[in-house]
Design a protein around this motif. Sequence first.
Motif, PDB file in Angstrom:
ATOM      1  N   TRP A   5       4.066   1.065  88.129  1.00 22.20           N
ATOM      2  CA  TRP A   5       3.531   2.202  88.887  1.00 22.20           C
ATOM      3  C   TRP A   5       4.705   2.981  89.497  1.00 22.20           C
ATOM      4  O   TRP A   5       4.958   2.893  90.687  1.00 22.20           O
ATOM      5  N   PRO A   6       5.418   3.785  88.710  1.00 19.05           N
ATOM      6  CA  PRO A   6       6.606   4.459  89.236  1.00 19.05           C
ATOM      7  C   PRO A   6       6.320   5.591  90.224  1.00 19.05           C
ATOM      8  O   PRO A   6       7.181   5.959  91.005  1.00 19.05           O
ATOM      9  N   PHE A   7       5.111   6.144  90.208  1.00 14.57           N
ATOM     10  CA  PHE A   7       4.764   7.213  91.145  1.00 14.57           C
ATOM     11  C   PHE A   7       4.015   6.599  92.322  1.00 14.57           C
ATOM     12  O   PHE A   7       3.125   5.768  92.138  1.00 14.57           O
ATOM     13  N   ARG A   8       4.336   7.038  93.541  1.00 17.42           N
ATOM     14  CA  ARG A   8       3.664   6.496  94.728  1.00 17.42           C
ATOM     15  C   ARG A   8       3.475   7.586  95.772  1.00 17.42           C
ATOM     16  O   ARG A   8       4.333   8.446  95.955  1.00 17.42           O
ATOM     17  N   SER A   9       2.347   7.499  96.466  1.00 16.44           N
ATOM     18  CA  SER A   9       2.066   8.401  97.572  1.00 16.44           C
ATOM     19  C   SER A   9       1.145   7.692  98.548  1.00 16.44           C
ATOM     20  O   SER A   9       0.255   6.942  98.141  1.00 16.44           O
ATOM     21  N   SER A  10       1.338   7.965  99.853  1.00 16.84           N
ATOM     22  CA  SER A  10       0.494   7.369 100.895  1.00 16.84           C
ATOM     23  C   SER A  10       0.111   8.447 101.896  1.00 16.84           C
ATOM     24  O   SER A  10       0.872   9.384 102.139  1.00 16.84           O
ATOM     25  N   LEU A  11      -1.061   8.268 102.469  1.00 17.69           N
ATOM     26  CA  LEU A  11      -1.553   9.190 103.486  1.00 17.69           C
ATOM     27  C   LEU A  11      -2.329   8.383 104.508  1.00 17.69           C
ATOM     28  O   LEU A  11      -3.194   7.578 104.148  1.00 17.69           O
ATOM     29  N   ALA A  23      -8.400  13.592 102.350  1.00 12.06           N
ATOM     30  CA  ALA A  23      -7.892  12.642 101.363  1.00 12.06           C
ATOM     31  C   ALA A  23      -8.095  13.169  99.946  1.00 12.06           C
ATOM     32  O   ALA A  23      -7.210  13.041  99.091  1.00 12.06           O
ATOM     33  N   CYS A  24      -9.243  13.788  99.690  1.00 15.29           N
ATOM     34  CA  CYS A  24      -9.515  14.339  98.356  1.00 15.29           C
ATOM     35  C   CYS A  24      -8.539  15.447  98.008  1.00 15.29           C
ATOM     36  O   CYS A  24      -8.049  15.515  96.872  1.00 15.29           O
ATOM     37  N   LEU A  25      -8.249  16.317  98.955  1.00  9.66           N
ATOM     38  CA  LEU A  25      -7.290  17.387  98.707  1.00  9.66           C
ATOM     39  C   LEU A  25      -5.901  16.820  98.418  1.00  9.66           C
ATOM     40  O   LEU A  25      -5.208  17.275  97.502  1.00  9.66           O
ATOM     41  N   HIS A  26      -5.535  15.791  99.154  1.00  9.11           N
ATOM     42  CA  HIS A  26      -4.249  15.126  98.920  1.00  9.11           C
ATOM     43  C   HIS A  26      -4.197  14.555  97.500  1.00  9.11           C
ATOM     44  O   HIS A  26      -3.214  14.769  96.773  1.00  9.11           O
ATOM     45  N   VAL A  27      -5.241  13.849  97.097  1.00  9.38           N
ATOM     46  CA  VAL A  27      -5.296  13.251  95.756  1.00  9.38           C
ATOM     47  C   VAL A  27      -5.206  14.327  94.680  1.00  9.38           C
ATOM     48  O   VAL A  27      -4.444  14.186  93.710  1.00  9.38           O
ATOM     49  N   LYS A  28      -5.950  15.388  94.851  1.00  9.11           N
ATOM     50  CA  LYS A  28      -5.941  16.476  93.866  1.00  9.11           C
ATOM     51  C   LYS A  28      -4.526  17.022  93.664  1.00  9.11           C
ATOM     52  O   LYS A  28      -4.063  17.187  92.534  1.00  9.11           O
ATOM     53  N   GLU A  33       0.772  17.138  90.679  1.00  6.73           N
ATOM     54  CA  GLU A  33       2.224  16.957  90.668  1.00  6.73           C
ATOM     55  C   GLU A  33       2.649  15.910  89.641  1.00  6.73           C
ATOM     56  O   GLU A  33       3.666  16.057  88.970  1.00  6.73           O
ATOM     57  N   TRP A  34       1.872  14.845  89.517  1.00  6.62           N
ATOM     58  CA  TRP A  34       2.195  13.761  88.591  1.00  6.62           C
ATOM     59  C   TRP A  34       1.786  14.068  87.150  1.00  6.62           C
ATOM     60  O   TRP A  34       2.019  13.258  86.255  1.00  6.62           O
ATOM     61  N   LEU A  69      -1.751   5.676  96.780  1.00  8.85           N
ATOM     62  CA  LEU A  69      -1.870   5.969  95.356  1.00  8.85           C
ATOM     63  C   LEU A  69      -0.631   5.465  94.639  1.00  8.85           C
ATOM     64  O   LEU A  69       0.487   5.588  95.148  1.00  8.85           O
ATOM     65  N   ALA A  70      -0.839   4.905  93.486  1.00  8.27           N
ATOM     66  CA  ALA A  70       0.253   4.515  92.601  1.00  8.27           C
ATOM     67  C   ALA A  70      -0.148   4.953  91.200  1.00  8.27           C
ATOM     68  O   ALA A  70      -1.309   4.816  90.806  1.00  8.27           O
ATOM     69  N   GLY A  71       0.782   5.517  90.469  1.00  6.94           N
ATOM     70  CA  GLY A  71       0.435   6.020  89.149  1.00  6.94           C
ATOM     71  C   GLY A  71       1.544   5.823  88.146  1.00  6.94           C
ATOM     72  O   GLY A  71       2.682   5.503  88.479  1.00  6.94           O
ATOM     73  N   ASN A  72       1.163   6.023  86.890  1.00  9.00           N
ATOM     74  CA  ASN A  72       2.125   6.061  85.792  1.00  9.00           C
ATOM     75  C   ASN A  72       1.683   7.184  84.860  1.00  9.00           C
ATOM     76  O   ASN A  72       0.836   7.991  85.240  1.00  9.00           O
ATOM     77  N   ALA A  73       2.192   7.242  83.673  1.00  5.60           N
ATOM     78  CA  ALA A  73       1.884   8.351  82.763  1.00  5.60           C
ATOM     79  C   ALA A  73       0.412   8.416  82.360  1.00  5.60           C
ATOM     80  O   ALA A  73      -0.076   9.482  81.985  1.00  5.60           O
ATOM     81  N   THR A  74      -0.318   7.314  82.468  1.00  4.05           N
ATOM     82  CA  THR A  74      -1.697   7.303  81.973  1.00  4.05           C
ATOM     83  C   THR A  74      -2.733   6.767  82.955  1.00  4.05           C
ATOM     84  O   THR A  74      -3.924   6.832  82.666  1.00  4.05           O
ATOM     85  N   GLY A  75      -2.305   6.218  84.083  1.00  2.71           N
ATOM     86  CA  GLY A  75      -3.275   5.574  84.963  1.00  2.71           C
ATOM     87  C   GLY A  75      -2.984   5.785  86.431  1.00  2.71           C
ATOM     88  O   GLY A  75      -1.926   6.275  86.813  1.00  2.71           O
TER      89      GLY A  75
END
Length: 108
Positions: A5-11, A23-28, A33-34, A69-75
């Motif tokens: 999970w190379p991408f990370r964000s917290s709120l 929270a929804c606006l942040h996720v969007k 960005e990712w 939030l944690a993400g990668n190229a597909t998830g």
Amino acid sequence: MSDPWPFRSSLELGALPTAAPCACLHVKHVLWEWGLNGLAERAELLVSELVTNAVNATGQSGQTVSVNLAGNATGLLIEVRDADPQPPGPEQPGEDGVLLIAALSARW
């Protein structure tokens, strides 16, 4: 070993009725960005339900809820935390928010 999970964000938000739309606006915006726009609609729905449940479970002024939030190229991995030590679950037979979350997510 690479991070799955190379991408990370917290709120962190106050446990207020306005927390879910924030929270929804942040996720969007984070998913844009990712480069994960295709996951945004489902992720916003999940985050809205999870944050609403977290705010309701907290039930005390001055408390917070956090969205990680944690993400990668597909998830995407979504974690929502509140001050309630009890695990989430439906409280009444007619309550279907947790069932919605289970249906929309790959793992609960």
